[in-house]
Design an enzyme around this catalytic site. Structure first.
Site, PDB file in Angstrom:
ATOM      1  CB  SER A  81      -0.899   0.020   1.232  1.00 38.35           C
ATOM      2  OG  SER A  81      -1.688  -1.137   1.261  1.00 38.35           O
TER       3      SER A  81
HETATM    4  C1  SAM Z   1      -3.296  -3.811  -0.692  1.00 41.95           C
HETATM    5  S1  SAM Z   1      -2.804  -5.445  -0.381  1.00 41.95           S
HETATM    6  C2  SAM Z   1      -2.243  -5.407   1.305  1.00 41.95           C
HETATM    7  C3  SAM Z   1      -1.087  -4.495   1.554  1.00 41.95           C
HETATM    8  C4  SAM Z   1      -0.335  -4.737   2.829  1.00 41.95           C
HETATM    9  N1  SAM Z   1      -1.139  -4.617   4.022  1.00 41.95           N
HETATM   10  C5  SAM Z   1       0.924  -3.891   2.975  1.00 41.95           C
HETATM   11  O1  SAM Z   1       1.528  -3.947   4.049  1.00 41.95           O
HETATM   12  O2  SAM Z   1       1.311  -3.189   2.043  1.00 41.95           O
HETATM   13  C6  SAM Z   1      -4.355  -6.275  -0.217  1.00 41.95           C
HETATM   14  C7  SAM Z   1      -4.230  -7.758   0.070  1.00 41.95           C
HETATM   15  O3  SAM Z   1      -5.501  -8.233   0.499  1.00 41.95           O
HETATM   16  C8  SAM Z   1      -5.549  -9.607   0.180  1.00 41.95           C
HETATM   17  N2  SAM Z   1      -6.941 -10.088   0.268  1.00 41.95           N
HETATM   18  C9  SAM Z   1      -7.956  -9.896  -0.614  1.00 41.95           C
HETATM   19  N3  SAM Z   1      -9.073 -10.498  -0.186  1.00 41.95           N
HETATM   20  C10 SAM Z   1      -8.771 -11.100   0.995  1.00 41.95           C
HETATM   21  C11 SAM Z   1      -9.509 -11.889   1.918  1.00 41.95           C
HETATM   22  N4  SAM Z   1     -10.801 -12.195   1.718  1.00 41.95           N
HETATM   23  N5  SAM Z   1      -8.870 -12.354   3.024  1.00 41.95           N
HETATM   24  C12 SAM Z   1      -7.559 -12.055   3.250  1.00 41.95           C
HETATM   25  N6  SAM Z   1      -6.817 -11.318   2.397  1.00 41.95           N
HETATM   26  C13 SAM Z   1      -7.413 -10.835   1.293  1.00 41.95           C
HETATM   27  C14 SAM Z   1      -4.947  -9.661  -1.223  1.00 41.95           C
HETATM   28  O4  SAM Z   1      -4.468 -10.959  -1.520  1.00 41.95           O
HETATM   29  C15 SAM Z   1      -3.848  -8.602  -1.133  1.00 41.95           C
HETATM   30  O5  SAM Z   1      -2.579  -9.189  -0.931  1.00 41.95           O
END
Ligand code: SAM
Length: 415
Positions: free
Chosen positions: A75
């Site tokens: 992010s």
């Molecule tokens: C924007 S990224 C996270 C960025 C991270 N927190 C960082 O430190 O930069 C969003 C993540 O959410 C995960 N995601 C999407 N749907 C999800 C779900 N139902 N349960 C868990 N993770 C999920 C995706 O695989 C993706 O890796």
């Protein structure tokens, strides 16, 4: 200290200085402990393969695509900083807290690790095993091997019997599944990018028994949730480079849109004279609730720069402008009209009832300013809550919850 360490530290320091200045420009304060964490964690360790300078740009780093759609990223630092600030403000500091992060990558989890300290704990969960494997490796490389990393769909409870003071969701969500509320301690806080009426904001919501009530909100954008909580967004082309964004289940008749933007444009202005720094962040949700009540069809208009430059549309914001479609008339919030370093709010409309539709939209804008530009407060209640138990406000029924939006000039932490 070698040359890389020096440049990593100086780039990080410049990035955090900029984040602090950007917070101040928005009227926010970068909390000292959030600032200290950002100055400590080397972001480049979570963006392997990327040039060092890129790791310190204030942007998301895309990690995984599905077709044209980004589904995982590290992010953007400004979003992370604002959301951690929301969490720390709502909980009056994060030291000693137990935190669950939904959506992994490692960077935000390490910042959380710094913030909760040795008396607290951090668990991070991601649906994608590639992401969790990378997070484990990056966290170990950065020395944060006491973060618990879980691979699961966070729609459901993550570790049975565990509860958290803070759940911070780093993926765009349409609803709040019961598991998120149930894993929070009473008084605990959920920070979540939530889409309502097609508009996503990061809300900090405090748990009060079976309900959650917002205490702050910020502008944001995120990749969409996958798994059992996934929710479709559709785009309907209405002209070259101009689209209407529709929520799952929202139906419009494409025939009425054919050539509509080539018909004469009517406009209306609120007749206001607002100073440059007036915050407009909450106007769009006010319009969403009031226009939904009035016309039944609120949509979000998005436009490519080429369409704006060609004069096809002049929306208030390229990436999401409030619009309504009633019968064969489309009205949307216009770009601001500037005169002598002050601005006015307006609406443009096309179609049979264009002049009246633009006028009605502008009336709602004027009413919002007259009411003191109130922000929305969200109340999230279980889906089975009877109407009589809902607070007064605009009700949005989701799969698991009934969300009620009220507008008040003071955000409150109690129901
Ligand atoms: C924007 S990224 C996270 C960025 C991270 N927190 C960082 O430190 O930069 C969003 C993540 O959410 C995960 N995601 C999407 N749907 C999800 C779900 N139902 N349960 C868990 N993770 C999920 C995706 O695989 C993706 O890796």
């Amino acid at each position: 200290m070698n040359v890389d360490t020096v440049s990593s530290e100086s780039l990080r320091s410049a990035m955090v200085d900029q984040l602090a200045a950007d917070h101040a420009a928005k009227g926010l304060t970068l909390r000292p402990e959030v600032e200290a964490a950002l100055r400590t964690v080397p972001r480049e360790l979570f963006t392997p393969g990327l040039p060092l300078e890129k790791a310190y740009e204030n942007e998301a780093v895309l990690k995984k695509m599905r077709g044209d759609e980004a589904i995982s990223s590290v992010s953007a630092p400004f979003l992370i900083a604002e959301m951690l600030g929301q969490a720390a403000d709502a909980l009056d500091g994060l030291a000693g807290r137990n935190a669950l992060e939904i959506g992994s990558g490692g960077y935000n989890a390490s910042l959380l690790r710094e913030l909760v300290g040795s008396a607290g704990s951090v668990t991070t969960v991601d649906i994608d095993p590639e992401v969790t494997e990378r997070a484990v490796a990056c966290l170990a490389a950065a020395g944060y091997d006491d973060v618990t990393v879980v691979c699961a769909d966070a729609e459901h409870p993550v570790l049975s019997g565990r509860s958290y003071d803070l759940i911070i969701v780093t993926v765009g969500s349409w609803d709040i599944p019961p598991a998120w509320r149930d894993q929070l301690t009473d008084g605990g806080v959920l920070v979540v990018p939530l889409r309502m009426f097609g508009i996503t904001k990061s809300y900090a919501l405090r748990r009060h028994g079976d309900r959650l009530v917002s205490v702050s909100h910020r502008q944001c954008g995120f990749v969409s949730v996958q798994g059992d909580g996934a929710h479709e967004v559709r785009y309907v082309d209405i002209a070259e480079g101009v689209h209407l964004r529709l929520d799952e289940g929202q139906q419009i008749d494409p025939a009425v849109l054919d050539g509509l933007l080539t018909t004469p444009r009517e406009e209306a202005w609120a007749g206001l004279s607002l100073p440059p720094r007036t915050a407009l962040i909450d106007l769009n949700l006010w319009l969403a609730t009031h226009l939904t009540r009035e016309t039944g069809t609120f949509v979000v208009l998005t436009a490519q720069k080429t369409a704006i430059d060609a004069g096809v549309v002049a929306p208030s914001w390229q990436f999401g402008t409030p619009a309504t479609l009633r019968d064969s008339t489309l009205a949307y919030r216009s770009a601001l009209r500037w005169t002598d370093r002050r601005f006015d709010l307006g609406a443009y409309a096309h179609g049979a009832d264009a002049a009246a539709a633009a006028g009605r939209m502008v009336e709602h804008m004027r009413a919002w300013v007259d009411a003191g530009s109130p922000p929305p407060v969200l109340h999230v209640l279980p889906a089975h809550t009877p109407d009589g138990d809902l607070p007064d406000g605009a009700v949005l029924d989701k799969r698991h919850s009934r969300v009620v939006l009220t507008f008040t000039t003071e955000e409150k932490g109690t129901p």
